[in-house]
Design a protein around this motif. Structure first.
Motif, mmCIF file in Angstrom:
data_model
loop_
_atom_site.group_PDB
_atom_site.id
_atom_site.type_symbol
_atom_site.label_atom_id
_atom_site.label_comp_id
_atom_site.label_asym_id
_atom_site.label_seq_id
_atom_site.Cartn_x
_atom_site.Cartn_y
_atom_site.Cartn_z
ATOM 1 N N PRO A 240 0.802 -1.232 0.000
ATOM 2 C CA PRO A 240 0.000 0.000 0.000
ATOM 3 C C PRO A 240 0.831 1.277 0.000
ATOM 4 O O PRO A 240 0.341 2.324 -0.418
ATOM 5 C CB PRO A 240 -0.828 -0.127 1.285
ATOM 6 N N VAL A 241 2.060 1.201 0.445
ATOM 7 C CA VAL A 241 2.917 2.391 0.484
ATOM 8 C C VAL A 241 3.919 2.369 -0.655
ATOM 9 O O VAL A 241 3.972 3.260 -1.505
ATOM 10 C CB VAL A 241 3.640 2.501 1.842
ATOM 11 N N LEU A 242 4.753 1.311 -0.700
ATOM 12 C CA LEU A 242 5.829 1.253 -1.688
ATOM 13 C C LEU A 242 5.314 1.011 -3.096
ATOM 14 O O LEU A 242 5.994 1.354 -4.072
ATOM 15 C CB LEU A 242 6.821 0.141 -1.307
ATOM 16 N N GLY A 243 4.137 0.389 -3.238
ATOM 17 C CA GLY A 243 3.644 0.052 -4.568
ATOM 18 C C GLY A 243 3.381 1.247 -5.449
ATOM 19 O O GLY A 243 3.357 1.135 -6.684
ATOM 20 N N THR A 244 3.168 2.411 -4.855
ATOM 21 C CA THR A 244 2.890 3.615 -5.646
ATOM 22 C C THR A 244 4.149 4.300 -6.146
ATOM 23 O O THR A 244 4.067 5.230 -6.937
ATOM 24 C CB THR A 244 2.086 4.611 -4.794
ATOM 25 N N TYR A 245 5.305 3.832 -5.698
ATOM 26 C CA TYR A 245 6.569 4.462 -6.077
ATOM 27 C C TYR A 245 7.270 3.630 -7.150
ATOM 28 O O TYR A 245 6.939 2.468 -7.402
ATOM 29 C CB TYR A 245 7.504 4.591 -4.865
ATOM 30 N N ALA A 246 8.281 4.259 -7.763
ATOM 31 C CA ALA A 246 9.190 3.584 -8.714
ATOM 32 C C ALA A 246 8.419 2.854 -9.818
ATOM 33 O O ALA A 246 8.712 1.704 -10.127
ATOM 34 C CB ALA A 246 10.113 2.620 -7.965
ATOM 35 N N GLN A 247 7.482 3.530 -10.424
ATOM 36 C CA GLN A 247 6.702 2.897 -11.481
ATOM 37 C C GLN A 247 7.581 2.573 -12.694
ATOM 38 O O GLN A 247 7.431 1.515 -13.326
ATOM 39 C CB GLN A 247 5.544 3.817 -11.900
ATOM 40 N N ALA A 248 8.490 3.474 -13.036
ATOM 41 C CA ALA A 248 9.374 3.233 -14.190
ATOM 42 C C ALA A 248 10.280 2.039 -13.933
ATOM 43 O O ALA A 248 10.469 1.179 -14.802
ATOM 44 C CB ALA A 248 10.208 4.481 -14.479
ATOM 45 N N GLU A 249 10.834 1.957 -12.725
ATOM 46 C CA GLU A 249 11.705 0.835 -12.400
ATOM 47 C C GLU A 249 10.927 -0.480 -12.375
ATOM 48 O O GLU A 249 11.457 -1.528 -12.786
ATOM 49 C CB GLU A 249 12.381 1.067 -11.050
ATOM 50 N N ASP B 25 15.530 -6.009 -7.835
ATOM 51 C CA ASP B 25 16.169 -5.399 -6.669
ATOM 52 C C ASP B 25 16.194 -3.876 -6.788
ATOM 53 O O ASP B 25 15.966 -3.154 -5.804
ATOM 54 C CB ASP B 25 17.600 -5.922 -6.519
ATOM 55 N N LEU B 26 16.486 -3.386 -7.999
ATOM 56 C CA LEU B 26 16.519 -1.938 -8.208
ATOM 57 C C LEU B 26 15.137 -1.318 -8.030
ATOM 58 O O LEU B 26 15.012 -0.211 -7.487
ATOM 59 C CB LEU B 26 17.061 -1.630 -9.611
ATOM 60 N N ALA B 27 14.102 -2.016 -8.496
ATOM 61 C CA ALA B 27 12.747 -1.492 -8.329
ATOM 62 C C ALA B 27 12.399 -1.374 -6.841
ATOM 63 O O ALA B 27 11.829 -0.374 -6.395
ATOM 64 C CB ALA B 27 11.747 -2.399 -9.050
ATOM 65 N N LYS B 28 12.765 -2.400 -6.051
ATOM 66 C CA LYS B 28 12.501 -2.334 -4.611
ATOM 67 C C LYS B 28 13.281 -1.195 -3.954
ATOM 68 O O LYS B 28 12.737 -0.429 -3.143
ATOM 69 C CB LYS B 28 12.887 -3.664 -3.955
ATOM 70 N N ALA B 29 14.573 -1.082 -4.318
ATOM 71 C CA ALA B 29 15.406 -0.042 -3.715
ATOM 72 C C ALA B 29 14.905 1.348 -4.103
ATOM 73 O O ALA B 29 14.887 2.273 -3.276
ATOM 74 C CB ALA B 29 16.862 -0.224 -4.147
ATOM 75 N N ALA B 30 14.493 1.510 -5.359
ATOM 76 C CA ALA B 30 13.996 2.814 -5.797
ATOM 77 C C ALA B 30 12.702 3.179 -5.081
ATOM 78 O O ALA B 30 12.489 4.337 -4.693
ATOM 79 C CB ALA B 30 13.779 2.794 -7.319
ATOM 80 N N ALA B 31 11.816 2.190 -4.875
ATOM 81 C CA ALA B 31 10.570 2.457 -4.145
ATOM 82 C C ALA B 31 10.865 2.854 -2.708
ATOM 83 O O ALA B 31 10.269 3.808 -2.162
ATOM 84 C CB ALA B 31 9.668 1.221 -4.198
ATOM 85 N N GLN B 32 11.792 2.148 -2.078
ATOM 86 C CA GLN B 32 12.161 2.495 -0.705
ATOM 87 C C GLN B 32 12.789 3.883 -0.635
ATOM 88 O O GLN B 32 12.550 4.644 0.311
ATOM 89 C CB GLN B 32 13.123 1.447 -0.151
ATOM 90 N N MET C 173 21.573 6.433 3.288
ATOM 91 C CA MET C 173 21.938 5.024 3.149
ATOM 92 C C MET C 173 21.101 4.346 2.062
ATOM 93 O O MET C 173 21.623 3.553 1.267
ATOM 94 C CB MET C 173 21.754 4.306 4.488
ATOM 95 N N ALA C 174 19.800 4.669 2.020
ATOM 96 C CA ALA C 174 18.952 4.085 0.971
ATOM 97 C C ALA C 174 19.388 4.558 -0.398
ATOM 98 O O ALA C 174 19.400 3.785 -1.367
ATOM 99 C CB ALA C 174 17.489 4.456 1.231
ATOM 100 N N GLN C 175 19.765 5.830 -0.505
ATOM 101 C CA GLN C 175 20.226 6.363 -1.782
ATOM 102 C C GLN C 175 21.527 5.696 -2.213
ATOM 103 O O GLN C 175 21.702 5.345 -3.391
ATOM 104 C CB GLN C 175 20.417 7.877 -1.656
ATOM 105 N N GLU C 176 22.439 5.512 -1.275
ATOM 106 C CA GLU C 176 23.705 4.854 -1.595
ATOM 107 C C GLU C 176 23.483 3.393 -1.996
ATOM 108 O O GLU C 176 24.155 2.881 -2.901
ATOM 109 C CB GLU C 176 24.648 4.931 -0.401
ATOM 110 N N GLU C 177 22.546 2.718 -1.316
ATOM 111 C CA GLU C 177 22.246 1.330 -1.660
ATOM 112 C C GLU C 177 21.659 1.233 -3.066
ATOM 113 O O GLU C 177 22.014 0.331 -3.845
ATOM 114 C CB GLU C 177 21.284 0.741 -0.637
ATOM 115 N N ALA C 178 20.763 2.166 -3.399
ATOM 116 C CA ALA C 178 20.189 2.163 -4.740
ATOM 117 C C ALA C 178 21.262 2.411 -5.786
ATOM 118 O O ALA C 178 21.290 1.763 -6.845
ATOM 119 C CB ALA C 178 19.090 3.217 -4.843
#
Length: 221
Positions: A42-51, A82-89, A132-137
């Protein structure tokens, strides 16, 4: 007998084919399940649509990949997921950070200095998490690029090694031929030297002496 052997071979291939197909389906289903889980969040699913779209495309390419292309396609599909998950986070963290910034401004206006300092410390912690999330992505994205470059470099190195092995084989054949020619020349020279030595060391035969044909001397009497 030949018909029975052919039938048995066809049976084995028929059994092996579904097993490989099931393995392929398991990988595709696993990645699709992971991506669907992200999309349904419900939260992360709306992000990183392109990824997420790129990850779906990578899974589709994996599903259509041949045997030789499958390992690389599987690796890229896994990295895309993995990139899609990291980008959403990351985007979620950015949204939370923006919300925290707004809340921080409100706290500065309405709360005491101590409360404002506590909010500032919380904001700093959230900033660190965002960083940290940005560096991981970025790291995951770099890994994907390095994987593509490594695959290309591996193909180039394999081609170079093949050419080098062929050149070394030619050099080895030429060296063996030269060694054989040198050995033949050495044997010929040794035979010639041994022949010359045998001719020079043979002793000269003394000239035959003439027999005395005259009468015996008085000493003989």
């Amino acid at each position: 007998m030949k018909r029975l052997a052919t039938t048995a071979l066809i049976g084995l291939l028929a059994l092996a084919g579904p097993a490989l197909a099931r393995q392929d389906d398991m990988d595709v289903n696993r990645l699709n399940s992971s991506l669907n889980q992200l999309a349904s969040d419900p939260v992360l699913g709306t992000y990183a649509q392109a990824e997420q779209a790129l990850a779906h495309a990578a899974i589709a390419r994996l599903e259509q990949a041949g045997r030789s292309e499958r390992p690389h396609a599987l690796y890229l599909a896994e990295r895309r997921v993995d990139l899609a998950k990291a980008a959403a986070q990351l985007q979620d963290a950015q949204g939370k950070l923006a919300q925290l910034d707004r809340e921080h401004d409100q706290i500065l206006l309405e709360a005491s200095r101590r409360e404002a300092e506590a909010a500032r410390m919380e904001l700093e912690r959230q900033r660190m998490q965002y960083q940290m999330a940005q560096e991981e992505a970025a790291r995951l994205q770099q890994q994907g690029m390095e994987a593509s470059q490594a695959a290309e470099q591996a193909r180039a190195e394999a081609e170079h090694a093949k050419k080098l092995a062929a050149a070394q084989s030619r050099v080895a054949r030429a060296a063996r031929k030269e060694a054989e020619l040198a050995a033949q020349a050495a044997r010929a020279m040794r035979s010639q030297m041994q022949g010359d030595q045998s001719n020079s060391s043979e002793p000269e035969r003394p000239a035959p002496t003439k027999k005395n044909s005259g009468k015996k001397t008085s000493k003989d009497h």
